[in-house]
Design a protein around this motif. Structure first.
Motif, PDB file in Angstrom:
ATOM      1  N   VAL B 363       0.830  -1.202   0.000  1.00 51.72           N
ATOM      2  CA  VAL B 363       0.000   0.000   0.000  1.00 51.72           C
ATOM      3  C   VAL B 363       0.866   1.254   0.000  1.00 51.72           C
ATOM      4  N   ALA B 364       1.945   1.227   0.799  1.00 49.08           N
ATOM      5  CA  ALA B 364       2.730   2.459   0.947  1.00 49.08           C
ATOM      6  C   ALA B 364       3.662   2.686  -0.248  1.00 49.08           C
ATOM      7  N   LEU B 365       4.251   1.613  -0.782  1.00 48.01           N
ATOM      8  CA  LEU B 365       5.196   1.810  -1.896  1.00 48.01           C
ATOM      9  C   LEU B 365       4.546   2.473  -3.112  1.00 48.01           C
ATOM     10  N   PRO B 366       3.340   2.017  -3.528  1.00 47.80           N
ATOM     11  CA  PRO B 366       2.722   2.711  -4.669  1.00 47.80           C
ATOM     12  C   PRO B 366       2.471   4.184  -4.391  1.00 47.80           C
ATOM     13  N   GLU B 367       2.255   4.542  -3.102  1.00 46.89           N
ATOM     14  CA  GLU B 367       2.075   5.959  -2.778  1.00 46.89           C
ATOM     15  C   GLU B 367       3.375   6.722  -2.980  1.00 46.89           C
ATOM     16  N   VAL B 368       4.481   6.052  -2.633  1.00 44.15           N
ATOM     17  CA  VAL B 368       5.778   6.714  -2.806  1.00 44.15           C
ATOM     18  C   VAL B 368       6.078   6.894  -4.292  1.00 44.15           C
ATOM     19  N   PHE B 369       5.807   5.832  -5.060  1.00 44.66           N
ATOM     20  CA  PHE B 369       6.090   5.898  -6.504  1.00 44.66           C
ATOM     21  C   PHE B 369       4.834   6.288  -7.271  1.00 44.66           C
TER      22      PHE B 369
END
Lengths: 303, 409
Positions: B363-369
């Motif tokens: 969930v968090a990685l796609p927000e970062v990228f």
């Protein structure tokens, strides 16, 4: 009555297409006991290759002059393309896991399915792509029943492919090798059959049949979509289970039954729930008759 | 080059593979609908893939020859030292530390962070629920999101028709999800492995189709609007001291509701894992026939695993409905099931911290990228296959995972 006969014709068309997809599932399952989740994506890739090739030919005017010749050329190229795709997927995602747990392979297959589906979406767009169908319109009119040229083509090509496959599997050396590998991998490799090559060939043949179904569904409905492989994939799997998984004739019969049931349910009961029937058949078959119509005994690792 | 970077054969295979890949890629990217043929786009994509794979392959070859031993062996020793040091601290300390960080998170962070954190926690609940089914009991469930949907629609309908408060609807949603789990589980759990996977996939689709088509009950694809948020008695000091009923519309309040649910789920799953039932589940996962021979009632326990997983899915679903205050069948597609599954697989099946890590990563990685949003699902699919190829036990493997489950059946 006319409605009934028309529905039978529609059911035959759709059922034949399901049968073509189901064959890929059943052959792969028969040989390495894997539900190839990516199979629906081979079918979708076939649909897309069809629209790409036919639009290309139409743009250069060949569709106007030689429509049927173009169709067959596109069909062959598409089948070849999907066979290559399937061989690549098998090599990358399944072959290294041949001795891993079944769950690992299944998840790897699922990953490949998502990957390919999104690959199609990224390269070809989110929206439906329309087939150039204006060249192949029309049909035979028998009074109240019509048999469109597309339906005739689909039924003819399906029958030809099914006969060809039967001949390949039961009459040729490679077919014998495939059946031997499906029966006993160790024993067949002891008598000199290269099981890796046979497995690769099986994937290629299954994907080629699915690709043919993909291009014909595109022509039949007039458009393709990147996620079109998902629901027909499950239905075809239901057909393969219904016929007895691993059994080639069974998959053909199962596909026809699923197609007929779907068309009749949509025509006489409710078109909103037409997708549900295949699942209900699948569950009922697995519950009451897990070997399917023509299956042999299944051991406890499968059911 | 061939002497330092491994045998020539490896590079020949790589070249053949890349040629094959280009043959597959070009027709999709190079033939336009207008009949124009181009090579630039497909060559660019192919170039990136070829360069990346060549670099990875070169690194792998060098690593196999021990070229990085000067860096990797002190690093590995340091990590092992850190691990033994960390193992000396009881896990309860780490858990309380994590909980403190989680509890402190909404203070001083913006709406965006809180929103993402709520999403992470919802997916942790879902992942832990699915973990019971797949990680502990070894049943591949591809229709798990159906229970999430049942929970969400239960609360949505109870809220708009009967104005039932969230806290009363929560057990109802959990119970209905459990019932749905039993209904789905009863006919399917006599099957094993891959048949089960495809049947649960079918059931998930049936639930979605019902949500989509039963206009009278679910309002079809338009979804249900106007769901009430959770309520709470809150001390008020206006005039005389008392408690007033407030609606928790603020993200901070919602965050603590889902944090509470997550803690509850974690404790429940942990207790189950190390109970008699959990041991029986693991026995079924490792070898169902042997478990049955040892007196485990496999059918009942599998059904129980299914229902338990469904309960956690239902709870998360009810919260989802209360948080979004809108539900529609769009949220309960197969892709969501696949995503929860990807979290469990990525983190490590059967491992509670692993599932949390997986949910956080996915969930968090796609927000970062954010700028690569389009490639999210492509990466998920690819990552799933790559994980199975190179690290089938996940990023944070479960401690109790038999050797047998990785052998050939």
């Amino acid at each position: 009555m006319e409605f009934f006969i028309q529905q039978v014709i529609n059911g035959l068309t759709l059922g034949g297409l399901y049968a073509l997809i189901a064959l890929g599932y059943t052959m792969v399952y028969g040989i390495i006991q894997l539900i190839n989740f990516a199979h629906g994506e081979f079918f979708a890739a076939g649909g897309y290759m069809g629209v790409i090739l036919l639009s290309f030919l139409a743009a250069h005017g060949y569709m106007e002059t030689h429509p049927w010749f173009c169709l067959f050329g596109a069909l062959l190229l598409t089948m070849g393309y999907c066979a290559m795709l399937a061989m690549a997927v098998e090599k990358v995602a399944y072959k290294p896991l041949r001795y891993a747990s079944r769950l690992s392979v299944l998840l790897s297959a699922l990953g490949m399915s998502i990957f390919l589906q999104n690959g199609l979406m990224l390269t070809q767009g989110v929206y439906d792509k329309a087939y150039p169908t204006e060249f192949t319109h029309g049909g035979l009119d028998f009074g109240l029943i019509t048999f469109s040229y597309m339906q005739i083509l689909i039924v003819a090509v399906t029958i030809a492919l099914l006969l060809g496959l039967n001949a390949l599997v039961f009459r040729t050396r490679i077919g014998t090798a495939m059946r031997a590998t499906a029966q006993d991998k160790v024993m067949s490799s002891l008598v000199g059959i290269n099981s890796n090559r046979i497995i690769s060939t099986t994937f290629a043949i299954g994907a080629a049949l699915a690709a043919a179904a993909g291009i014909m569904i595109g022509l039949y409905y007039g458009s393709v979509r990147y996620d079109m492989g998902f629901v027909p994939g499950i239905k075809a799997f239901a057909a393969a289970v219904l016929g007895g998984i691993g059994n080639i004739t069974g998959a053909m019969v199962g596909g026809l039954i699923i197609g007929m049931v779907e068309i009749f349910a949509a025509g006489y009961l409710s078109s909103e729930y037409k997708d549900v029937w295949a699942f209900i058949i699948l569950i009922a078959v697995l519950y009451f008759m897990p070997t399917g119509i023509m299956g042999e005994n299944v051991d406890d690792t499968r059911v | 080059m061939s002497t330092t970077l491994g045998s020539r054969k490896v590079w020949l295979y790589w070249a053949a593979g890349m040629a094959w890949f280009y043959l597959l890629l070009w027709p999709l990217m190079g033939i336009g609908a207008d009949g124009a043929v181009s090579f630039a786009d497909s060559l660019a994509v192919w170039g990136y893939v070829a360069a990346a794979s060549a670099a990875l392959l070169a690194l792998r070859q060098l690593h196999a020859r021990g070229a990085f031993a000067a860096v990797t062996s002190p690093l590995a020793r340091g990590l092992a030292g850190a691990k033994t040091g960390m193992d000396k601290v009881p896990p309860a300390v780490w858990w309380s530390l994590a909980l403190c960080i989680a509890a402190a998170l909404p203070f001083g962070s913006g709406r965006y962070v809180q929103d993402v954190a709520i999403n992470v926690l919802i997916y942790i609940c879902l992942g832990l629920g699915l973990n019971v089914v797949i990680g502990l009991c070894g049943l591949l469930d591809l229709g798990y999101i159906a229970f999430y949907g049942v929970g969400a629609y239960t609360y949505a309908l109870l809220s708009i028709h009967y104005a039932m408060p969230f806290w009363m609807a929560l057990p109802v949603a959990a119970a209905l999800a459990a019932v749905a789990g039993c209904i789905i589980g009863y006919p399917t759990l006599r099957m094993r492995g891959d048949y089960l996977a495809i049947v649960t996939l079918g059931f998930g689709e049936i639930v979605r189709l019902i949500l989509n088509n039963w206009m009278a009950l679910t309002n079809g694809p338009n979804g249900i609007l106007g769901i009430r948020p959770p309520t709470a008695w809150w001390p008020s000091f206006e005039g005389t001291f008392g408690f007033e009923l407030i609606q928790m519309k603020k993200l901070t309040a919602l965050y603590f509701v889902i944090l509470g649910l997550t803690v509850l789920t974690t404790i429940a799953v942990h207790r189950l894992n190390f109970s008699r039932i959990g041991r029986a589940w693991e026995a079924i996962r490792e070898d169902e026939t042997a478990a049955e021979l040892m007196g485990v009632n496999t059918f009942r326990l599998k059904l129980l695993a299914y229902a338990t997983g469904a309960v956690f899915g239902g709870l998360a679903g009810a919260f989802f409905a209360a948080r979004m205050r809108f539900v529609s069948p769009e949220s309960f597609t197969f892709i969501e099931s696949a995503m929860v599954l990807a979290m469990v697989v990525l983190g490590g099946m059967g491992s509670i911290p692993g599932v949390m890590l997986g949910a956080l990563a996915l969930v968090a990685l796609p927000e970062v990228f954010r700028q690569f949003e389009l490639y999210r699902m492509l990466a998920f699919g690819g990552a799933m296959t790559v994980m199975m190829l190179f690290r089938p036990k996940g990023l944070w493997p479960a401690k109790r995972f038999g050797a047998r489950s990785e052998e050939m059946d």
